[in-house]
Enzyme design. Sequence first.
Site, PDB file in Angstrom:
ATOM      1  N   CYS A 112       0.827  -1.213   0.000  1.00  0.00           N
ATOM      2  CA  CYS A 112       0.000   0.000   0.000  1.00  0.00           C
ATOM      3  C   CYS A 112       0.868   1.274   0.000  1.00  0.00           C
ATOM      4  O   CYS A 112       1.547   1.557  -0.971  1.00  0.00           O
ATOM      5  CB  CYS A 112      -0.979  -0.034   1.167  1.00  0.00           C
ATOM      6  N   HIS A 208      -3.659  -5.675   0.853  1.00  0.00           N
ATOM      7  CA  HIS A 208      -3.161  -5.965   2.200  1.00  0.00           C
ATOM      8  C   HIS A 208      -3.177  -7.469   2.483  1.00  0.00           C
ATOM      9  O   HIS A 208      -4.110  -7.982   3.132  1.00  0.00           O
ATOM     10  CB  HIS A 208      -3.993  -5.214   3.236  1.00  0.00           C
ATOM     11  N   GLU A 210      -1.566  -9.040   4.609  1.00  0.00           N
ATOM     12  CA  GLU A 210      -1.445  -9.310   6.044  1.00  0.00           C
ATOM     13  C   GLU A 210      -2.802  -9.569   6.696  1.00  0.00           C
ATOM     14  O   GLU A 210      -2.872 -10.179   7.775  1.00  0.00           O
ATOM     15  CB  GLU A 210      -0.729  -8.154   6.757  1.00  0.00           C
TER      16      GLU A 210
END
Length: 230
Positions: A112, A208, A210
């Site tokens: 990002c 993202h 994660e």
Amino acid sequence: MKRPIIGITGNERPNPEDEFAIMSYAAKGFVEGVKEVGGTPIILPIGDADMARRYIQMIDKLILTGGQNVSPQFYGEEKTIDSDDYYLERDLFELALIHEAIQQQKPIFTVCRGTQLFNVAMGGTLYQDIEHHWQDSSAEYTTQKLVTKSDSVLEKIYGEVSHINSFHHQSIKDLAENVEVIARDPKDNTIEAITTTDEIAYLGVQWHPEFLFETRPKDRMLFDYVVNRL
């Protein structure tokens, strides 16, 4: 076998229960994702250029995480949006980390904001505000389509077409000379992933992983690539 040491950039925010207690942190998903695939995660608190040099000496690879807007002063523009979500100290520190990682030949993975900052560090520019790339649903859900470049590392992981989560209102505008696009949103052609065309070991994505690696094998494979093969 030695476990790769992965430096994960930290962010700073006021504690919501005590504005005078500033928190230094990184999203837990980065820490757990690195651990899950055999790496040793270390969170790198914001510091100065000398600290950046020492951090890079300590680690094997660098992950730049998401967060605040990148200050437009670093790509030669004035601020054109109504936002105070900037952190100059973090910009300067992470630009120093990028420089040191390249100098010390340590691979870099960005997410990002980190991807936007890397493009800026290499001489590119950003759109300061875009629409339709901040989903309303939870980060654990995918809402946007991804099309990858043929024969790219991301095509091997995600296939030609996949889906991603999306939480960004800035994006890459002009690519740096040593950067190429390896994934886009087919709806509006927004750049969703980049890599380098020179000897710099680098991969950057706009979504993202994660938040997704625990439930999506593709995003776990991305962490495995970053930690063990990038």
